[in-house]
Each structure stands twice: as C-alpha cells, then as structure tokens.
Design a protein around this motif. Structure first.
Motif, short mmCIF file in Angstrom:
data_model
loop_
_atom_site.label_atom_id
_atom_site.label_comp_id
_atom_site.label_asym_id
_atom_site.label_seq_id
_atom_site.Cartn_x
_atom_site.Cartn_y
_atom_site.Cartn_z
N GLU A 76 0.81 -1.21 0.00
CA GLU A 76 0.00 0.00 0.00
C GLU A 76 0.84 1.26 0.00
N THR A 77 1.90 1.27 0.85
CA THR A 77 2.70 2.49 1.01
C THR A 77 4.07 2.41 0.35
N GLY A 78 4.52 1.20 0.00
CA GLY A 78 5.87 1.04 -0.52
C GLY A 78 6.94 1.07 0.55
N LYS A 79 6.54 1.15 1.81
CA LYS A 79 7.52 1.22 2.90
C LYS A 79 8.27 -0.09 3.02
N GLU A 80 9.60 -0.01 3.11
CA GLU A 80 10.46 -1.17 3.33
C GLU A 80 10.75 -1.29 4.83
N TYR A 81 10.43 -2.42 5.39
CA TYR A 81 10.58 -2.60 6.83
C TYR A 81 11.94 -3.15 7.24
N LEU A 82 12.65 -3.80 6.32
CA LEU A 82 13.96 -4.36 6.65
C LEU A 82 15.07 -3.39 6.29
N TRP A 83 16.19 -3.54 6.94
CA TRP A 83 17.43 -2.84 6.62
C TRP A 83 17.87 -3.19 5.21
N ASN A 84 18.55 -2.25 4.56
CA ASN A 84 18.90 -2.44 3.15
C ASN A 84 20.20 -3.20 2.91
N GLY A 85 20.88 -3.62 3.98
CA GLY A 85 22.07 -4.44 3.82
C GLY A 85 23.29 -3.70 3.31
N ASN A 86 23.36 -2.39 3.52
CA ASN A 86 24.51 -1.60 3.07
C ASN A 86 25.78 -2.15 3.70
N PRO A 87 26.72 -2.70 2.89
CA PRO A 87 27.91 -3.33 3.45
C PRO A 87 28.87 -2.36 4.11
#
Length: 288
Positions: free
Chosen positions: A27-38
């Motif tokens: 619905e909102t496009g919100k990402e709930y997990l961390w993006n894994g930026n190394p």
C-alpha cells in the motif's frame, strides 16, 4: 531469490542462509527491513545456528575433542534447499554435510518456514534430531529493521515500545563474551528511545526480558511494526555504529560467559534434543 506476496505485503528470501531480505508494504511502498549496506553491515536477517553469539576463543569441547566455530555458527553462510513454495509460504532445509561435521559433530535437520498472513510475516525455526544420540544446539534470529532517515525523520525520532517491561536489565559484553556485570535502563511509558550511541559498546543482551512483543515506532508518522516472539529465553538489541537500523534478536542460546569452561554440554542456553526429537520456535513481524 524467492518471492512471497499477498494483497498487503511482499517479501523476498535468499536460499543462502534462508535469509529474509525484503519486507515491503504494497500500500505504502515502505520497506521494513534494513537495506544491507555493506559499509555498515551487509546482512538482513541471518539465522544463528548451531550457536548464538561467540564462543570463548571460538572453541568448544565435546566428547574430549576440540572444535572451532565462528560467532553465530555456520548456517547463515550455507545454501539451503527449497522444499515448499506457494504464493505465501516457503520452507527451507539444511542438513549436516562433510564440512559441518568437521566443526559440529552432529546430524541435524534445520528448517526455516516463512509464511505471510494479512500484514504479518511469520518465521518458524524447526530443528529435528534424526540421530540416535542427543543433539546439542542453540538457535536464534537476527532481523535488522529499517530506521531510515530523511528530511522529516531522524534516527532519534524512533523508539522501541515493550509490551511488558518497565525497565531493562542488560548484561554487558566483555569483548564478544557475556560479562557478569549488569546495568539497568529505565523506560518511560515502556519506551526506549533509539540513539546511535546506545550501541557504541555493542549489543544490549537480556536474560530476564518480560516482554513478548517489541514495537518499532517513530514520532513523525504512524507507520511501524510489532515484533512478536515467545519461548525465546534470551534477547539482543543491536545496531552497527551510526547505521540507520535496529536488530531485534530472539535467541534460544547466548554467547559464552567470561568464566565458561567451554564444554558444550555446560554451555548456558544450550538445548539438548533427544533422538528423533523436534524443537520449534516462532517469531513474527506485523507491519502497520
């Protein structure tokens, strides 16, 4: 990559480590997990097995033999087989192999079952003992949740809300090991404000947490998540230095204490599963 989806949320998972890597509101496009930026921490939600945390000198003893295991074990770095998939659920399986038996002398079946229902994702850890001797293990989760920042929201705008605790007693870390020394964090209205310096001395480790739900919220909008967990006797909260995420970590097991004798049978939190036995634990993320 494996994709799960219903009308409310979608998730992606990797066969490496059976790791959840995305959880998004449709619905909102919100990402709930961390993006894994190394640059900060290149993982998303690793499985911790057959140990949780670190061993003293990365070493344990079993049956008069010495074995080496890295912190959190090996499962997160292994390829799992995919045994079941539908639009809304997937089952991943890992069993012993030639390499695992060199460092962990047990036959085992480890399964991760993911299922989405409504706005929630459920993760179940299943451990089976196929052998005719006891299986000694620990298992735990390490999901990292986004506390993303923008022109309207700072990291300090986020907070954790505990459904039962009014204060938090945590064990300090001595290197990677658990110290006997504890400290107390007082909560205001069951809430812990997130600040980057909260984790500058590593994770907060709990042995006596009363809560079975921790909610991640912020003061600037109405979106967040409820993290639900039961029957996990230990818990960790952590973030990499200055990174915009927070890990909520339910554990059946814990790092070695500074005075541990390194015998696997005497390890705090170790689970002894009898022959042909089964152990099952579950946590879930409810998005809002």
């Amino acid at each position: 990559m494996i994709f799960l989806e219903n009308e409310y949320i979608k998730a992606s998972l990797s066969t490496k480590g059976a790791e959840l890597q995305n959880l998004t509101s449709k619905e909102t496009g919100k990402e709930y997990l961390w993006n894994g930026n190394p640059d900060y921490w290149g993982k998303f939600s690793p499985i911790l097995f057959p140990i949780v945390g670190a061993l003293k000198d990365n070493t344990y003893y079993y049956g008069d033999k010495e074995y080496k295991l890295p912190r959190h074990g090996f499962a997160r770095d292994n390829e799992f087989s995919l045994e079941l998939i539908s639009h809304t659920e997937a089952l991943f399986t890992l069993t012993q192999n030639e390499e695992t038996l060199k460092v962990y002398p047990f036959n085992f079946t480890l399964q991760l079952h993911y299922k989405i229902i409504g706005t929630s994702l459920f993760c179940t850890y299943i451990v089976l003992n196929p052998d005719d001797k006891d299986l000694l293990f620990s298992v735990g989760g390490h999901p990292a949740f986004s506390a993303s920042t923008n022109e309207h929201i700072d990291y300090d705008d986020y907070f954790l809300e505990f459904n039962k605790d009014e204060s938090l007693i945590y064990h300090k870390l001595n290197g990677d090991l658990i110290d006997d020394e504890t400290d107390i964090i007082s909560l205001s209205n069951h809430s812990l404000p997130l600040t980057h310096n909260l984790f500058y001395k590593d994770a907060l480790v709990f042995k006596t947490l009363k809560s079975d739900r921790i909610s991640l919220k912020n003061h600037k909008d109405s979106h967040g998540l409820h993290f639900n967990f039961k029957n996990f006797p230990f818990f960790g909260i952590w973030a990499a230095k200055d990174a915009d995420f927070v890990c909520l970590e339910p554990w059946c097991g814990i790092a070695d204490g500074i005075n541990h004798n390194q015998n696997l049978k005497d390890k705090e939190g170790i689970i002894t599963l009898p022959p042909k036995g089964k152990s099952e634990r579950i946590w879930s993320i409810e998005c809002f």
